[in-house]
Design a protein around this motif. Structure first.
Motif, mmCIF file in Angstrom:
data_model
loop_
_atom_site.group_PDB
_atom_site.id
_atom_site.type_symbol
_atom_site.label_atom_id
_atom_site.label_comp_id
_atom_site.label_asym_id
_atom_site.label_seq_id
_atom_site.Cartn_x
_atom_site.Cartn_y
_atom_site.Cartn_z
ATOM 1 N N TYR A 145 10.620 3.689 2.665
ATOM 2 C CA TYR A 145 10.503 5.328 2.359
ATOM 3 C C TYR A 145 11.498 5.723 1.312
ATOM 4 O O TYR A 145 12.589 5.281 1.253
ATOM 5 C CB TYR A 145 10.466 5.973 3.730
ATOM 6 N N ASN A 146 11.058 6.654 0.670
ATOM 7 C CA ASN A 146 12.057 7.278 -0.225
ATOM 8 C C ASN A 146 13.117 7.971 0.611
ATOM 9 O O ASN A 146 12.741 8.752 1.421
ATOM 10 C CB ASN A 146 11.292 8.098 -0.985
ATOM 11 N N PRO A 147 14.409 7.707 0.258
ATOM 12 C CA PRO A 147 15.584 8.151 0.931
ATOM 13 C C PRO A 147 15.245 9.741 0.981
ATOM 14 O O PRO A 147 15.941 10.348 2.078
ATOM 15 C CB PRO A 147 16.849 7.652 0.372
ATOM 16 N N ALA A 148 14.821 10.289 -0.191
ATOM 17 C CA ALA A 148 14.823 11.702 0.122
ATOM 18 C C ALA A 148 13.936 12.399 1.114
ATOM 19 O O ALA A 148 13.992 13.492 1.392
ATOM 20 C CB ALA A 148 14.541 12.234 -1.457
ATOM 21 N N LEU A 149 12.830 11.337 1.348
ATOM 22 C CA LEU A 149 12.091 11.898 2.258
ATOM 23 C C LEU A 149 12.094 11.344 3.532
ATOM 24 O O LEU A 149 11.380 11.652 4.814
ATOM 25 C CB LEU A 149 10.436 11.701 1.655
ATOM 26 N N TRP B 283 1.006 -1.174 0.131
ATOM 27 C CA TRP B 283 -0.096 -0.127 0.030
ATOM 28 C C TRP B 283 0.914 1.265 0.066
ATOM 29 O O TRP B 283 1.616 1.532 0.848
ATOM 30 C CB TRP B 283 -0.944 -0.021 1.088
ATOM 31 N N THR B 284 0.824 2.057 -1.045
ATOM 32 C CA THR B 284 1.796 2.811 -1.366
ATOM 33 C C THR B 284 1.304 4.377 -1.521
ATOM 34 O O THR B 284 0.046 4.611 -1.926
ATOM 35 C CB THR B 284 2.476 2.411 -2.805
ATOM 36 N N TRP B 285 2.121 5.484 -1.151
ATOM 37 C CA TRP B 285 1.759 6.763 -1.557
ATOM 38 C C TRP B 285 2.737 7.141 -2.697
ATOM 39 O O TRP B 285 3.839 7.024 -2.575
ATOM 40 C CB TRP B 285 1.927 7.731 -0.315
ATOM 41 N N ILE B 286 2.193 7.775 -3.433
ATOM 42 C CA ILE B 286 2.860 8.464 -4.637
ATOM 43 C C ILE B 286 2.481 9.723 -4.902
ATOM 44 O O ILE B 286 1.070 9.941 -4.756
ATOM 45 C CB ILE B 286 2.838 7.388 -6.070
ATOM 46 N N ARG B 287 3.367 10.656 -5.414
ATOM 47 C CA ARG B 287 2.896 12.068 -5.698
ATOM 48 C C ARG B 287 3.461 12.717 -6.780
ATOM 49 O O ARG B 287 4.350 12.109 -7.645
ATOM 50 C CB ARG B 287 3.159 13.007 -4.490
ATOM 51 N N GLY C 281 6.663 6.028 -0.507
ATOM 52 C CA GLY C 281 6.946 4.796 0.480
ATOM 53 C C GLY C 281 5.785 4.047 0.542
ATOM 54 O O GLY C 281 4.753 4.315 0.004
ATOM 55 N N PHE C 282 5.793 2.766 1.158
ATOM 56 C CA PHE C 282 4.815 1.886 1.354
ATOM 57 C C PHE C 282 4.828 1.326 2.760
ATOM 58 O O PHE C 282 5.524 1.467 3.604
ATOM 59 C CB PHE C 282 5.111 0.719 0.274
ATOM 60 N N ILE C 283 3.397 0.725 2.873
ATOM 61 C CA ILE C 283 3.352 -0.240 4.090
ATOM 62 C C ILE C 283 2.749 -1.574 3.637
ATOM 63 O O ILE C 283 1.967 -1.404 2.603
ATOM 64 C CB ILE C 283 2.375 0.382 5.186
ATOM 65 N N ASN C 284 3.594 -2.712 3.876
ATOM 66 C CA ASN C 284 2.889 -3.997 3.379
ATOM 67 C C ASN C 284 2.059 -4.710 3.998
ATOM 68 O O ASN C 284 1.641 -4.230 5.263
ATOM 69 C CB ASN C 284 4.089 -4.842 2.791
#
Length: 119
Positions: free
Chosen positions: A61-65, A36-40, A51-54
């Motif tokens: 998480y994206n390292p940049a965030l 279950w992912t967030w994309i922007r 990032g996601f939660i499985n």
């Protein structure tokens, strides 16, 4: 048929925390092999994986965030949430919640929610 629906404020002030929820219907967050992912997508830019939660509650998480992002879930509500702290106008974007059988493959998308960071 699975459906994902984002909810949350459309306007957030700089330095505050952006919090969004994604409510899932037609599937369970604890079904095997689910990410279950967030994309922007920011104006004029491409899609950014956040990032996601499985299935078992693991996250990445994206390292940049990574210093300011958290993804959690409430299995009783079949919902997962995004918290992004210390936002700036550069966090203005359309935010999507997404389902997939792997972290890099997506098969269902929410409609997206516009979030603007402005004072």
């Amino acid at each position: 048929q699975v459906q994902l629906q984002e909810s949350g404020p459309g306007l957030v002030k700089p330095s505050q925390t952006l919090s969004l929820a994604c409510t899932v219907s037609g599937d369970s967050m604890t079904t095997n092999f689910r990410y279950w992912t967030w994309i922007r997508q920011s104006p004029g830019k491409g899609l950014q994986w956040m990032g996601f939660i499985n299935t078992v509650g693991g996250t990445d998480y994206n390292p940049a965030l990574k210093s300011r992002i958290s993804i959690s879930r409430d299995t009783s509500k079949n919902q997962f949430t995004l918290d992004l702290g210390s936002v700036t106008p550069e966090d203005t974007a359309v935010y999507y919640c997404v389902r997939g059988p792997a972290w890099y493959y997506y098969d269902s998308w929410g409609q997206g929610i516009q979030v603007t960071v402005s004072s």
